[in-house]
Design an enzyme around this catalytic site. Structure first.
Site, PDB file in Angstrom:
ATOM      1  N   ASP A 263       1.088  -1.146  -0.043  1.00  0.00           N
ATOM      2  CA  ASP A 263      -0.016   0.024   0.024  1.00  0.00           C
ATOM      3  C   ASP A 263       0.859   1.142  -0.057  1.00  0.00           C
ATOM      4  O   ASP A 263       1.720   1.470   0.969  1.00  0.00           O
ATOM      5  CB  ASP A 263      -0.766  -0.042   1.279  1.00  0.00           C
ATOM      6  CG  ASP A 263      -1.691   1.241   1.493  1.00  0.00           C
ATOM      7  OD1 ASP A 263      -1.916   2.018   0.485  1.00  0.00           O
ATOM      8  OD2 ASP A 263      -2.005   1.374   2.693  1.00  0.00           O
TER       9      ASP A 263
ATOM     10  N   ASP B  98      -3.862   4.117   2.721  1.00  0.00           N
ATOM     11  CA  ASP B  98      -5.329   3.657   3.043  1.00  0.00           C
ATOM     12  C   ASP B  98      -5.655   2.427   3.684  1.00  0.00           C
ATOM     13  O   ASP B  98      -6.793   1.952   3.700  1.00  0.00           O
ATOM     14  CB  ASP B  98      -6.338   4.041   2.047  1.00  0.00           C
ATOM     15  CG  ASP B  98      -5.978   3.294   0.763  1.00  0.00           C
ATOM     16  OD1 ASP B  98      -4.917   2.435   0.890  1.00  0.00           O
ATOM     17  OD2 ASP B  98      -6.617   3.429  -0.449  1.00  0.00           O
TER      18      ASP B  98
ATOM     19  N   ASP C 213      -1.982  -1.026  -3.631  1.00  0.00           N
ATOM     20  CA  ASP C 213      -2.386  -0.195  -4.714  1.00  0.00           C
ATOM     21  C   ASP C 213      -1.221  -0.533  -5.745  1.00  0.00           C
ATOM     22  O   ASP C 213      -0.211  -1.245  -5.571  1.00  0.00           O
ATOM     23  CB  ASP C 213      -2.684   1.060  -4.571  1.00  0.00           C
ATOM     24  CG  ASP C 213      -1.592   1.806  -3.473  1.00  0.00           C
ATOM     25  OD1 ASP C 213      -0.388   1.379  -3.922  1.00  0.00           O
ATOM     26  OD2 ASP C 213      -1.901   2.561  -2.512  1.00  0.00           O
TER      27      ASP C 213
ATOM     28  N   ASP D  86     -10.807 -15.182 -15.953  1.00  0.00           N
ATOM     29  CA  ASP D  86     -11.473 -15.467 -14.602  1.00  0.00           C
ATOM     30  C   ASP D  86     -12.759 -16.299 -15.358  1.00  0.00           C
ATOM     31  O   ASP D  86     -13.495 -15.958 -16.153  1.00  0.00           O
ATOM     32  CB  ASP D  86     -12.167 -14.202 -13.797  1.00  0.00           C
ATOM     33  CG  ASP D  86     -12.811 -14.592 -12.640  1.00  0.00           C
ATOM     34  OD1 ASP D  86     -11.920 -15.171 -11.870  1.00  0.00           O
ATOM     35  OD2 ASP D  86     -13.886 -14.177 -12.803  1.00  0.00           O
TER      36      ASP D  86
ATOM     37  N   GLU E 206      -8.430 -19.894 -15.793  1.00  0.00           N
ATOM     38  CA  GLU E 206      -8.887 -20.223 -14.480  1.00  0.00           C
ATOM     39  C   GLU E 206     -10.206 -21.347 -14.908  1.00  0.00           C
ATOM     40  O   GLU E 206     -11.310 -20.394 -15.092  1.00  0.00           O
ATOM     41  CB  GLU E 206      -9.158 -19.060 -13.601  1.00  0.00           C
ATOM     42  CG  GLU E 206      -9.534 -19.542 -12.243  1.00  0.00           C
ATOM     43  CD  GLU E 206     -10.901 -19.291 -11.755  1.00  0.00           C
ATOM     44  OE1 GLU E 206     -11.070 -19.456 -10.626  1.00  0.00           O
ATOM     45  OE2 GLU E 206     -11.821 -18.698 -12.330  1.00  0.00           O
TER      46      GLU E 206
HETATM   47  C1  BGC Z   1     -12.024 -15.609  -8.966  1.00  0.00           C
HETATM   48  C2  BGC Z   1     -12.835 -15.137  -7.585  1.00  0.00           C
HETATM   49  C3  BGC Z   1     -13.934 -14.647  -7.521  1.00  0.00           C
HETATM   50  C4  BGC Z   1     -14.645 -15.682  -8.915  1.00  0.00           C
HETATM   51  C5  BGC Z   1     -15.867 -14.614  -9.532  1.00  0.00           C
HETATM   52  C6  BGC Z   1     -12.848 -16.762  -9.078  1.00  0.00           C
HETATM   53  O1  BGC Z   1     -12.477 -17.699  -9.879  1.00  0.00           O
HETATM   54  O2  BGC Z   1     -10.640 -16.126  -8.636  1.00  0.00           O
HETATM   55  O3  BGC Z   1     -11.919 -14.516  -6.582  1.00  0.00           O
HETATM   56  O4  BGC Z   1     -14.631 -14.632  -6.417  1.00  0.00           O
HETATM   57  O5  BGC Z   1     -13.891 -15.870  -9.691  1.00  0.00           O
HETATM   58  O6  BGC Z   1     -15.292 -13.848 -10.183  1.00  0.00           O
END
Ligand code: BGC
Length: 563
Positions: free
Chosen positions: A41, A45, A49, A218, A277
Site C-alpha cells: 500500500d 489507506d 495499490d 477468470d 482459470e
Molecule cells: C476468482 C474469485 C472470484 C470469482 C468470481 C474466481 O475464480 O478467482 O476470486 O470470486 O472468480 O469472479
C-alpha cells in the site's frame, strides 16, 4: 535492514533496459501472483495499490520469477474484491490510475518481468453501465434475464445455486430474474450476444496496447450455459460441482471463445498469453483449454487439491502430464492462490509446504507462486467476523466462505505500521507472529522459507532439466510414502555430469521419518532446514553421495540432487 523500495525514477531507467522475450517463455515460467489489495500500500489507506506493487517489484524479480499476474484493479464497487468490474478500461481510484498501471508494466518489463492481468468476462458488476441500462429495460440481452416460474413468476427460472450460496437468480422490479453464478452484484453476461464478444475483444486490445503480456481469464469455463438452462436436480449441485460438468460450467461452447482470443493474442506476436482459470472435472477436460489453437495455460487445480500423500501426488502428476502432453501443452502447477486455504495450512506443516514447493518447482511446465507462500505464510484462521469481506462468507452457505484468511496483507518489515505493508494499517488484521515471517526478517537467513524459494528459483534457472526438461522418470521400489524421479535436460540421453545444466534427481519424503534410499547424487537443494546440532543434511548427503552410499532423506522433505 534496508527496505526493498525502488526509486521513483525506476520507470525511466526501466524503459532503457527492457529484455528481449525468450520464445515460448511461458512454457516453463515461474509466475508470481500479486493480489493487489494485499501486496503493498503506497498511500496509507490500508489497501494495496498499483504504485505500492511497482515499488515492491524488485522483491519479485529478486526471487527469480519470470512474470507477475495482477488480480483485478479495474473500476469496481469491490463487492467481490474487484471481480465485479464496472469499467474494464479504468483503474479503480483505490488502486491508482491508468498512469500507475502504465508505470507498473514498464517497470516490470525493465526488471525482466512479464505482466499478466486478470480479465473477468463471465460477469460484470451490477454497477456496469450495461447492467444499469438493462435494469432500465435497455439491452437486456447482454445479460441472462428470464421470467420466473410458478404462480406470478415468483420462483427462480431454474434450480441453479450461486457459487457463493443461495439461488443464482435475483428478481428485479418488473418481476423478471437475472442470472448470477456468483454474488447478486455480479450479473452473468450472455456470450451468445455478439456485442458482448466484440466488447471483450476491444477490452483485450486496450490492455495489450498498453503493453501487458497476457491475461488470466477468470471463470474461463463458465461463459457459455447449456441451451435452455436446464435444472440440475434438487440438492445435486453441491455434490456434482468439481466432479462433473454442470449446465453452467465446462460447456463445449467456451472453446470457440478461447480460440478467438488466441487469434487476437497472436495478432500481437507469439509471446502474449492466456491462462485459463477453469475448473474442469478431469485432466482430459482441462487439457481441452490448452489445445494448440486455444489458451496457453490452465491452472492445474487437481494438483492444488491433492492431499499430502505420495501415491495420490504421483497419480495427479502422471494424469496431468499425460493429459496436457496429448495436446502438446505444458502443465501449469499451482499450490495456492487468493481463493483457497494456503498450502502451508492445508498440508498441515510449514515443512510440508516447503517440500511441496520444491516438488512443484521440479515438475515439467510452468508454476504459479501466490504472494506470501515464499514467506511460508499460514492461513489466518481466526479473523474476526466483522473484518471479513468475502461475499461467500457474507452470503453464509456457499463455498467455504473463508477466503479472507489467505488474503491478509503481506508483512515486509519487522516494525512499522502494518509490518511495512504501507504507511497506515491493513484492511485485514495481520497476526503479530507475522513480524518474524516478514521479508526483512527472513532475508539473509539461510534457513528461511524466503531464501529457500530464492535458491530454488535460481537453481531451476541454472538447470534446464527442471521446468523445461523432458518427462518425469519415476524410480520404483522405494519405501511407502517416498517418491523419486529424474529430470533430464531436453536432448540429453544419459545422466549429466552433476554440474550446472545436468540431470536432476528429485526425492520427496511425505512420511514423518527420515528414510535411507539406495540412490546417489550431489545435493543441490533441500527443503528441510539444516539441523541445529547435527551435521547439516547437505553435508551428510555430499559425503555419502561421494562414497556412492545410500542417502538419508529427512522427514517431510523434498531434495534436489545433481546426477
Ligand atoms: C476468482 C474469485 C472470484 C470469482 C468470481 C474466481 O475464480 O478467482 O476470486 O470470486 O472468480 O469472479
Amino acid at each position: 535492514m534496508a527496505h526493498e523500495l525502488t526509486s521513483p525514477s525506476l520507470s525511466d531507467s526501466a524503459r532503457s533496459c527492457e529484455r528481449p522475450s525468450r520464445p515460448g517463455w511461458w512454457r516453463d515460467a515461474v509466475i508470481y501472483q500479486v493480489y493487489v489489495r494485499s501486496f503493498a500500500d503506497s498511500d496509507g489507506d490500508g489497501i494495496g495499490d498499483l504504485r505500492g506493487a511497482r515499488e515492491r517489484l524488485p522483491h519479485i524479480a529478486g526471487l527469480g520469477a519470470d512474470a507477475v499476474w495482477l488480480t483485478p484493479f479495474y473500476a469496481s464497487p469491490q463487492a467481490d474484491g474487484g471481480y465485479d468490474v464496472a469499467d474494464y478500461r479504468a483503474v479503480d481510484p483505490v488502486f491508482g490510475d491508468l498512469a500507475d498501471a502504465d508505470d507498473l508494466v514498464r517497470a516490470a518489463h525493465g526488471l525482466g518481468l512479464k505482466v499478466i492481468v486478470d480479465i473477468v468476462p463471465n460477469h460484470t458488476s451490477d454497477r456496469h453501465p450495461w447492467f444499469l441500462q438493462a435494469l432500465a429495460g435497455i439491452g437486456r440481452d447482454r445479460y441472462v434475464f428470464r421470467p420466473g416460474r410458478g404462480p406470478g413468476g415468483a420462483e427462480p427460472p431454474n434450480d441453479w445455486e450461486s457459487v457463493f450460496g443461495g439461488p443464482a437468480w435475483t428478481r428485479v422490479a418488473d418481476g423478471s430474474w437475472y442470472l448470477h453464478l456468483f454474488a447478486p452484484q455480479q450479473p452473468d453476461l450472455d456470450w451468445t450476444n455478439a456485442e458482448v464478444r466484440a466488447e471483450f475483444d476491444s477490452v483485450l486490445r486496450f490492455w495489450l496496447d498498453l503493453g501487458v503480456d497476457g491475461f488470466r481469464i477468470d471463470v474461463a469455463h463458465g461463459m457459455v450455459k447449456a441451451e435452455g438452462l436446464p435444472d440440475i436436480g434438487h440438492g445435486q449441485q453441491a455434490k456434482l460441482i468439481g466432479t462433473q460438468r454442470l449446465p453452467f460450467f465446462d460447456q463445449d461452447g467456451v472453446h470457440e471463445i478461447h480460440r478467438g482470443w488466441r487469434r487476437l493474442l497472436e495478432s500481437y506476436g507469439p509471446d502474449r498469453i492466456g491462462v485459463a482459470e477453469a475448473w474442469a472435472p478431469t485432466p482430459e477436460r482441462l487439457a481441452l483449454y490448452v489445445r494448440p489453437d486455444e489458451l496457453h495455460q490452465a491452472f492445474n487445480f487437481q494438483f492444488l487439491n491433492c492431499p499430502w500423500d505420495a501415491t495420490a501426488l504421483r497419480a495427479v502428476v502422471d494424469d496431468s502430464l499425460r493429459a496436457t502432453a496429448s495436446v502438446g501443452a505444458p502443465t501449469t502447477w499451482v499450490l495456492s492462490n487468493h481463493d483457497v486455504v494456503r498450502h502451508s495450512t492445508r498440508y498441515g506443516s510449514p515443512a510440508r509446504a516447503r517440500a511441496g514447493a520444491l516438488l512443484m518447482l521440479a515438475l515439467p511446465g510452468s508454476a504459479y507462486v501466490y504472494q506470501g507462500e515464499e514467506l511460508g505464510l499460514p492461513e489466518v484462521v481466526d479473523l474476526p467476523d466483522e473484518a471479513r469481506q468475502d461475499p461467500a462468507f457474507l452470503r453464509g452457505d456457499g463455498q467455504d466462505g473463508l477466503r479472507d484468511g489467505c488474503r491478509v496483507p503481506l508483512p515486509w518489515t519487522q516494525d512499522g505500521p502494518s509490518y511495512g505493508f504501507g504507511p497506515g494499517g491493513s484492511w485485514l488484521p495481520q497476526p503479530p507472529q507475522w513480524q518474524a515471517l516478514s521479508v526483512e526478517a527472513q532475508s539473509a537467513d539461510p534457513s528461511s522459507t524466503l531464501e529457500l524459494y530464492r535458491r530454488a528459483l535460481g537453481v531451476r534457472r541454472d538447470h534446464p532439466a527442471l521446468g523445461a526438461g523432458e518427462a518425469v522418470e519415476w524410480l520404483d521400489g522405494l519405501p511407502e510414502g517416498v517418491l523419486a524421479f529424474r529430470r533430464r535436460p531436453e536432448g540429453l540421453g544419459g545422466e549429466g555430469d552433476g554440474g550446472e545444466g545436468g540431470a536432476v534427481l528429485v526425492t520427496l519424503n511425505t512420511t514423518d521419518r527420515e528414510v535411507e534410499l539406495p540412490l546417489s547424487g550431489a545435493p543441490l537443494l533441500s527443503s528441510a532446514p539444516p539441523a541445529p546440532v547435527l551435521p547439516s543434511p547437505a553435508a551428510e548427503f555430499t559425503d555419502r553421495a561421494a562414497q556412492g552410499h545410500n542417502v538419508r532423506v529427512p522427514a517431510d522433505s523434498c531434495v534436489w540432487w545433481a546426477i
